[in-house]
Structure formats: structure tokens, C-alpha cells
Design an enzyme around this catalytic site. Structure first.
Site, PDB file in Angstrom:
ATOM      1  N   HIS A  10       0.821  -1.212   0.000  1.00  0.00           N
ATOM      2  CA  HIS A  10       0.000   0.000   0.000  1.00  0.00           C
ATOM      3  C   HIS A  10       0.854   1.261   0.000  1.00  0.00           C
ATOM      4  O   HIS A  10       2.012   1.269   0.437  1.00  0.00           O
ATOM      5  CB  HIS A  10      -0.934   0.013   1.218  1.00  0.00           C
ATOM      6  CG  HIS A  10      -0.229   0.116   2.531  1.00  0.00           C
ATOM      7  ND1 HIS A  10       0.282   1.306   3.011  1.00  0.00           N
ATOM      8  CD2 HIS A  10       0.069  -0.825   3.465  1.00  0.00           C
ATOM      9  CE1 HIS A  10       0.840   1.100   4.184  1.00  0.00           C
ATOM     10  NE2 HIS A  10       0.742  -0.189   4.477  1.00  0.00           N
ATOM     11  N   GLU A  88      -1.261  -6.431   7.906  1.00  0.00           N
ATOM     12  CA  GLU A  88       0.105  -6.169   8.326  1.00  0.00           C
ATOM     13  C   GLU A  88       0.449  -7.026   9.546  1.00  0.00           C
ATOM     14  O   GLU A  88      -0.448  -7.546  10.234  1.00  0.00           O
ATOM     15  CB  GLU A  88       0.251  -4.675   8.654  1.00  0.00           C
ATOM     16  CG  GLU A  88       1.606  -4.223   9.168  1.00  0.00           C
ATOM     17  CD  GLU A  88       2.754  -4.509   8.218  1.00  0.00           C
ATOM     18  OE1 GLU A  88       3.072  -5.697   8.016  1.00  0.00           O
ATOM     19  OE2 GLU A  88       3.342  -3.555   7.694  1.00  0.00           O
ATOM     20  N   HIS A 183       0.573  -5.399   2.670  1.00  0.00           N
ATOM     21  CA  HIS A 183       1.415  -4.632   3.584  1.00  0.00           C
ATOM     22  C   HIS A 183       2.867  -5.112   3.536  1.00  0.00           C
ATOM     23  O   HIS A 183       3.150  -6.215   3.062  1.00  0.00           O
ATOM     24  CB  HIS A 183       0.859  -4.761   5.001  1.00  0.00           C
ATOM     25  CG  HIS A 183      -0.586  -4.384   5.096  1.00  0.00           C
ATOM     26  ND1 HIS A 183      -1.025  -3.141   5.475  1.00  0.00           N
ATOM     27  CD2 HIS A 183      -1.719  -5.114   4.831  1.00  0.00           C
ATOM     28  CE1 HIS A 183      -2.338  -3.098   5.451  1.00  0.00           C
ATOM     29  NE2 HIS A 183      -2.787  -4.274   5.063  1.00  0.00           N
TER      30      HIS A 183
END
Length: 249
Positions: A10, A88, A183
Site C-alpha cells: 500500500h 500487516e 502490507h
């Protein structure tokens, strides 16, 4: 022939800018992060790669990155699947803390171990802490025993791998081009698996934000080749920015 796999971290988030530990905290993209997502899409258009299926996490910075990319590529109609398994790495009790202040409190050596070791997680959240995922509605249908209160990179890999085998790999085997917008650590886990990166080396691998990483795979989903798409100098600068952010005190 297997489909192509594109991994995209991202774009820059608001907490990246503020130098805070993020983990599973649901923060949005910064203005720079939105620009990075749009540029990632343009790189795929330049390569004439049409995405057939997309996966992302349940955190808005990854979801919005995917939205921006699909909009830019005029592919908003393709199937999209979200999963907490692509989240994440969970930073436990460090989430929301300023990184520099955490270093002042615990020492640079200890914080570096928490952040960059392969199998040592940060301090875990108390089950009654408001930041604990068991109290978040988006995880209401998941067995609380599966939800982490902290994670190492090794833990993150163990979370991501079952999803790779059950959901992502089958789409690739059907010849579909798959985009995974996720992530830094969930993608590092995937890269470790794909490229068989040793534990001692994966801790130093930095994935730049908004830079599509293209894998061409054989029928067994073993990498034939991989490369970042875009201007090499811009990619190197983005990787260096991630490294500096990692080392920022």
C-alpha cells in the site's frame, strides 16, 4: 501456464508520516500514498497487464490502494477478496506509539529486535486492551484464538501461508493474473516463501510502497523471474525511503 502475480505494498499511510507503529491499526493513506497507488496502476497499464482477480487485507490503507489502482485501470468490476490473513504484522503493545519515543524508553537495541528480528515479537496486548482485535467488529466471525495480540515476521508468515495455498494459488493455477495489495510484512512473508529467502536475509528486505512487484511463475508456481515495474531510480528511492523509515528514531 500460471497467471502473473503482482504484489503491491500500500501507499504511504498517515501514520508512516507521523512515525507511529501501525500494525493492525486502521489508518488511511496520506496524499502521497494515493499518488503512489495511482502510479502503481499506470505501471501495470504500461506493461499491458490485465488483472483478473484481486486480494487485499481488511485494513483501509490496503483496500484504498486497491480501489485507486482498479479505478485507474478501469478494472473495478473484477472479483476482489479481502482477508485478515493479509493484514500487516501485528505490532502488539507498540501499536500507536511513536517510534522515536519507544527507542528512548526501551533502547535502540531492544526496539530493533522487536522490529527486525525474524521470530521475536513485541510485547503483546492485554486481552482487554481496546486495541485488541477480538474487540473489533471486522474480526467478529473469527475464532478469537486465531487473532494475534502480537506477531513476529515468522508468525505473519504462518498466518499468510494457509491463505496463499487455499485462495491465491488456485487462481494463479487457473491462469488468472492476480493482484495482491497488502502490507510490508505480509508481502515480505510471501516473498520469503516464493523466493526461498533465508531467515537471516528476509529481515533486511525492504519492499517499497506503491511499486508493483511482478512474478512470472511456472505451472508449479515457482518463480521464473521477478522484477519491479517502473523507473529503476524511483524504485530505488522508494526502497531507500522505506529503509530510512525503518531506521528512523
Amino acid at each position: 501456464m500460471a497467471g502473473k502475480l503482482i504484489l503491491v505494498r500500500h501507499g504511504q499511510s498517515s501514520w508512516n508520516v507521523e512515525n507511529l507503529f501501525t500494525g493492525w491499526t486502521d489508518v488511511d493513506l496520506s496524499d502521497q500514498g494515493r499518488k503512489e497507488a495511482a502510479q502503481a496502476a499506470r505501471e501495470l497499464l504500461q506493461e499491458q497487464i490485465a488483472i483478473d482477480f484481486a486480494f487485499t487485507s481488511v485494513l483501509k490503507r490496503a483496500i484504498r490502494t486497491l480501489w485507486i489502482m482498479l479505478d485507474e485501470m478501469d478494472r473495478m468490476w473484477i472479483p476482489v477478496e479481502r482477508s485478515w490473513r493479509l493484514n500487516e504484522r501485528h505490532y502488539g503493545a507498540l501499536q500507536g506509539l511513536n517510534k522515536a519515543q519507544t527507542v528512548e524508553q526501551h533502547g535502540a537495541a531492544q526496539v530493533k529486535i522487536w522490529r527486525r528480528s525474524y521470530d521475536i515479537p513485541p510485547p503483546q496486548l492485554d486481552p482487554n486492551d481496546d486495541r485488541h482485535p477480538r474487540l473489533d467488529l471486522r474480526y467478529a466471525g473469527i475464532d478469537a484464538a486465531e487473532l494475534p495480540a502480537t506477531e513476529s515476521l515468522k508468525d505473519t508468515l504462518q498466518r499468510v501461508l494457509p491463505y496463499w495455498h487455499s485462495r491465491i494459488a488456485p487462481e494463479l493455477r487457473m491462469g488468472r493474473n492476480v493482484l495482491v495489495a497488502a502490507h510490508g510484512n505480509s508481502l515480505r512473508a510471501m516473498v520469503k516463501m516464493l523466493d526461498d529467502v533465508p531467515e537471516s536475509e528476509i529481515v533486511d528486505l525492504n519492499i517499497p510502497t506503491g511499486a508493483p512487484l511482478l512474478y512470472e511463475l511456472d505451472p508449479r508456481l515457482k518463480p521464473l523471474r521477478s522484477r519491479y515495474l517502473g523507473d529503476p531510480e524511483a524504485i530505488a528511492a522508494a526502497a531507500e525511503a522505506v529503509r530510512r523509515q525503518t531506521e528512523k528514531r
